[in-house]
Design a protein around this motif. Structure first.
Motif, PDB file in Angstrom:
ATOM      1  N   ALA A 148      40.498  33.532  42.172  1.00  0.00           N
ATOM      2  CA  ALA A 148      40.829  34.602  43.117  1.00  0.00           C
ATOM      3  C   ALA A 148      42.277  34.501  43.594  1.00  0.00           C
ATOM      4  O   ALA A 148      42.940  35.524  43.794  1.00  0.00           O
ATOM      5  CB  ALA A 148      39.869  34.570  44.311  1.00  0.00           C
ATOM      6  N   LEU A 149      42.790  33.284  43.736  1.00  0.00           N
ATOM      7  CA  LEU A 149      44.163  33.092  44.190  1.00  0.00           C
ATOM      8  C   LEU A 149      45.164  33.788  43.264  1.00  0.00           C
ATOM      9  O   LEU A 149      46.184  34.295  43.720  1.00  0.00           O
ATOM     10  CB  LEU A 149      44.483  31.593  44.285  1.00  0.00           C
ATOM     11  CG  LEU A 149      45.903  31.220  44.702  1.00  0.00           C
ATOM     12  CD1 LEU A 149      46.160  31.608  46.164  1.00  0.00           C
ATOM     13  CD2 LEU A 149      46.140  29.731  44.491  1.00  0.00           C
ATOM     14  N   VAL A 150      44.849  33.833  41.963  1.00  0.00           N
ATOM     15  CA  VAL A 150      45.776  34.435  40.998  1.00  0.00           C
ATOM     16  C   VAL A 150      45.216  35.729  40.400  1.00  0.00           C
ATOM     17  O   VAL A 150      45.563  36.131  39.291  1.00  0.00           O
ATOM     18  CB  VAL A 150      46.179  33.426  39.896  1.00  0.00           C
ATOM     19  CG1 VAL A 150      47.018  32.297  40.484  1.00  0.00           C
ATOM     20  CG2 VAL A 150      44.963  32.885  39.161  1.00  0.00           C
ATOM     21  N   ASP A 151      44.358  36.391  41.154  1.00  0.00           N
ATOM     22  CA  ASP A 151      43.837  37.720  40.812  1.00  0.00           C
ATOM     23  C   ASP A 151      43.022  37.780  39.525  1.00  0.00           C
ATOM     24  O   ASP A 151      42.896  38.844  38.928  1.00  0.00           O
ATOM     25  CB  ASP A 151      44.962  38.761  40.770  1.00  0.00           C
ATOM     26  CG  ASP A 151      45.626  38.937  42.119  1.00  0.00           C
ATOM     27  OD1 ASP A 151      44.912  38.856  43.139  1.00  0.00           O
ATOM     28  OD2 ASP A 151      46.851  39.146  42.163  1.00  0.00           O
ATOM     29  N   GLY A 173      38.881  40.130  38.776  1.00  0.00           N
ATOM     30  CA  GLY A 173      40.022  40.650  39.508  1.00  0.00           C
ATOM     31  C   GLY A 173      40.913  41.513  38.639  1.00  0.00           C
ATOM     32  O   GLY A 173      40.681  41.692  37.444  1.00  0.00           O
ATOM     33  N   ASP A 174      41.958  42.030  39.255  1.00  0.00           N
ATOM     34  CA  ASP A 174      42.882  42.937  38.577  1.00  0.00           C
ATOM     35  C   ASP A 174      43.527  42.318  37.347  1.00  0.00           C
ATOM     36  O   ASP A 174      43.780  43.000  36.360  1.00  0.00           O
ATOM     37  CB  ASP A 174      43.991  43.391  39.533  1.00  0.00           C
ATOM     38  CG  ASP A 174      43.457  44.302  40.643  1.00  0.00           C
ATOM     39  OD1 ASP A 174      42.380  44.916  40.450  1.00  0.00           O
ATOM     40  OD2 ASP A 174      44.127  44.403  41.684  1.00  0.00           O
ATOM     41  N   ALA A 175      43.794  41.016  37.377  1.00  0.00           N
ATOM     42  CA  ALA A 175      44.481  40.366  36.268  1.00  0.00           C
ATOM     43  C   ALA A 175      43.519  39.839  35.210  1.00  0.00           C
ATOM     44  O   ALA A 175      43.966  39.297  34.202  1.00  0.00           O
ATOM     45  CB  ALA A 175      45.347  39.216  36.794  1.00  0.00           C
ATOM     46  N   GLY A 179      46.545  39.769  29.523  1.00  0.00           N
ATOM     47  CA  GLY A 179      46.797  38.556  28.757  1.00  0.00           C
ATOM     48  C   GLY A 179      47.716  37.586  29.437  1.00  0.00           C
ATOM     49  O   GLY A 179      48.008  36.528  28.933  1.00  0.00           O
ATOM     50  N   ASP A 180      48.243  37.946  30.647  1.00  0.00           N
ATOM     51  CA  ASP A 180      49.186  37.013  31.284  1.00  0.00           C
ATOM     52  C   ASP A 180      48.495  35.990  32.110  1.00  0.00           C
ATOM     53  O   ASP A 180      47.370  35.914  32.298  1.00  0.00           O
ATOM     54  CB  ASP A 180      50.206  37.760  32.131  1.00  0.00           C
ATOM     55  CG  ASP A 180      49.595  38.535  33.290  1.00  0.00           C
ATOM     56  OD1 ASP A 180      48.359  38.467  33.459  1.00  0.00           O
ATOM     57  OD2 ASP A 180      50.323  39.208  34.018  1.00  0.00           O
TER      58      ASP A 180
END
Length: 180
Positions: A148-151, A173-175, A179-180
């Protein structure tokens, strides 16, 4: 190789950067690096410092050389941390798969993640720790918080999930799809 330690996540990536900076630029032994992490970041004990050292290595923020550990020349960006979680942390790919299958109506909890991955817990961890289930449930909760910290995950209110304990639950999450 994927590493097991998953320490409590910081509140933001600046705190992670501070932990990384506690590791020396000149290679140092595990004991030296753990002492620096302990002293400079106020970690409670050597085992916690050792877990952080291994986790920073899994994220690509610390490298192990023939002379010891050294701070990597990389900033803890969301993209780098996402890649490190995916590639370097044990059971992170399984957690990401479970998050992709989760829905707002049926989000993923730490207990559900533990149940989905319990057979993947290394046998030697089960044998040496009589409380291994509690240990790995707590690890699952920390892993979800890191995602969650990095979406890679989005926390949804535990009360909306119908969980009487109100424990946090997550969806992708959004990310998660990038692929990043």
């Amino acid at each position: 190789m994927r590493l097991k330690p998953v320490p409590d996540p910081p509140t933001d990536l600046d705190d992670l950067r501070d932990l990384q900076r506690a590791v020396p630029l000149v290679p140092g032994s595990t004991d030296d690096c753990c002492a620096r992490l302990h002293d400079r970041r106020g970690l409670p004990d050597r085992q916690t410092a050792n877990d952080w050292l291994a986790f920073l290595r899994a994220l690509g923020l610390v490298r192990e050389t023939s002379r010891g550990f050294v701070r990597a020349d990389a900033d803890p960006t969301p993209e780098l941390v996402r890649e490190g979680l995916r590639e370097g942390v044990l059971l992170a790919p399984e957690a990401l798969g479970a998050l992709r299958a989760a829905t707002p109506e049926d989000p993923l909890t730490a207990d559900a993640l533990f149940e989905a991955t319990r057979e993947s817990v290394p046998r030697h961890d089960r044998a040496r720790d009589p409380q291994w289930e509690a240990t790995w449930r707590a690890r699952a909760a920390r892993l979800l918080e890191w995602l969650a910290l990095v979406d890679l995950a989005e926390r949804v209110d535990g009360d909306e999930t119908g969980d009487p304990a109100g424990s946090p639950a997550y969806v992708a999450g959004d990310a998660a799809g990038t692929g990043d």
